[in-house]
Motif scaffolding. Sequence first.
Motif, short mmCIF file in Angstrom:
data_model
loop_
_atom_site.label_atom_id
_atom_site.label_comp_id
_atom_site.label_asym_id
_atom_site.label_seq_id
_atom_site.Cartn_x
_atom_site.Cartn_y
_atom_site.Cartn_z
N THR A 116 0.82 -1.20 0.00
CA THR A 116 0.00 0.00 0.00
C THR A 116 0.86 1.26 0.00
O THR A 116 0.67 2.17 -0.83
N LEU A 170 2.63 1.82 -3.18
CA LEU A 170 1.78 2.45 -4.19
C LEU A 170 1.66 3.94 -3.92
O LEU A 170 1.75 4.77 -4.84
N LEU A 171 1.44 4.27 -2.63
CA LEU A 171 1.28 5.68 -2.30
C LEU A 171 2.55 6.47 -2.54
O LEU A 171 2.52 7.59 -3.03
N ARG A 194 -7.25 13.31 -7.55
CA ARG A 194 -7.02 12.78 -6.20
C ARG A 194 -8.29 12.84 -5.38
O ARG A 194 -8.64 11.91 -4.67
N GLY A 197 -10.57 10.14 -5.95
CA GLY A 197 -10.20 8.80 -5.51
C GLY A 197 -9.14 8.13 -6.36
O GLY A 197 -9.04 6.90 -6.36
N GLU A 256 -5.77 6.54 -7.22
CA GLU A 256 -4.83 5.86 -6.30
C GLU A 256 -3.40 5.90 -6.80
O GLU A 256 -2.46 5.85 -6.01
N ALA A 257 -3.21 5.96 -8.08
CA ALA A 257 -1.85 6.05 -8.60
C ALA A 257 -1.91 6.86 -9.89
O ALA A 257 -2.82 6.69 -10.70
N GLY A 291 -8.04 4.29 -10.84
CA GLY A 291 -9.11 4.54 -9.88
C GLY A 291 -10.43 4.18 -10.53
O GLY A 291 -10.46 3.48 -11.53
N LEU A 312 -3.48 10.68 3.38
CA LEU A 312 -4.20 10.76 2.11
C LEU A 312 -5.04 12.03 2.07
O LEU A 312 -5.10 12.71 1.06
#
Lengths: 412, 110
Positions: free
Chosen positions: A250, A253-254, A289, A292, A294-295, A338, A409
Amino acid sequence: MTDPASGTPEPGKADGTAVPDKPVAPDEPTMRIDLPTSSHLSGYHEARPELPRESVDPDLTERIDLPAAAQVSPARPTAAPVSPASTAERTTTDSDLTERIALPVDAAQTATETAAEPAKEESQPAASTQTVAPTDEPTELLDAPKRAGAPASARERLSRLRRSRAGAVIGVLAALLGFGIVVQAHSTETNTALPAARQEDLVRILDDLDAQQDRLRGEIGQLQTTRTQLSSGTAGSDAALAEARRRTQTLGLLAGTVPATGPGLLITITDPRGLLSAEVVLDAVEELRGAGAEAMQINGTGGQSVRIVVSTYFLNGQGTINVSGKTLSAPYQLLVIGDSATLDAALRIPGGVVDTVTQQGAKIAIEQRGSVTVSALRPATSPQYARPTSYRVGGTSRRHDWVMVPVRLNLM
Amino acid sequence: MIAAIGLVIGIVLGVVLHPTVPAPLQPYLPIAVVAALDAVFGGIRARLDGIFDDKVFVVSFVSNVLVAALIVYLGDKLGVGGQLSTGVVVVLGIRIFGNAAAIRRHLFRA
């Protein structure tokens, strides 16, 4: 002691009344003659040295002949003279044994002081024979005729019969002994000797075993506890490891340290006049963002690509955009992972990204894709100053740790 | 000679038959064996001394064994069985040593 010659008159030597006789001179030669003969006859005292008259074994006297002499002598006339002929006669009878020994009775009384040494020497073997074989006398009696060469054949046969029977008994006894030894040795070898142990020994053994059992029980309890701890610890560490892996994914990824793939959008912005500002791109990223995403990744021309993470910045350049130190030129390509519908809608909000871009004279194309691959990576950096306050695997702070992620986040 | 043959026969029998000692006799057998050994040594000594007698040997053998077993039995009944059997073994051991010394003197003159 049989004394066939006891009836015959004998020189009184053992008599108490005859003691004064002792120093009488004429007796002396007779006695000297007798001594060797008698000691020769009594062959079973093989080792007996021929002692001078005064030192003849007093022990022997005591043992055998004292009673006989005492019996005989009172009947005797005290003053009977001794003739040489009468002594010569008695060569093979026991009577001279009596005489021989009768002599020392008084001789010993007078000569114990002078002959103390040999007497002591003699007394030892005599004493031993007395203790070991109390019935040596019958044996000697039995053997006596044989040794003397007497022909008594019936008696010999009888004794031989008795001897063989006794030999058989002895053989049986010896066999019993050997048997017993072997059996006992065997049972000692094989047996733990518990059946043979006495009651108090058994009680002691039982106590020992009880104590041992208690000790072992305690040991078992301790070991079981340890095992439980270890196994639960293993499970916990396994779970912690899996969780750590998941979190690594996780966070990777972030932080943009791992590539990502998934459904999303492919946004292409063309800027033929080079008027697009970095703010617009930043707005678009913020909007995505918020929806939602995510990458994300932004590509420029010539294969330039930058992973968009928390610390990514956008600067205006000369018809270009500086993204985190990399200069990208149009057309730009945004890869977003996303929920594609949500992201699409977010971009098309009136007065939103699409409108702004269009207003600045650029063109934006949004394509929903089932699979978008964000392959650009960002090197992982370790924080120089910040340290986690309560970072513990498997503790109660795990939940707290997880809280930190959404907070970050949200800050984005 | 007969005794030696008997001893060998007994040992062979014991090895071959391999019997187990009945439980009630187990405390007494070792003591009985030691007592019998004492009698045997006494017999050998008497033979060397030239005063051996069959009857004496047989009687002393049997009585030694019986008395030793009796002492141990009494000790068991009185609760001092272990100590008494130790005592019996000690006494018999001393006697055996004494007889062995006499035998040695006879055989080796030393």
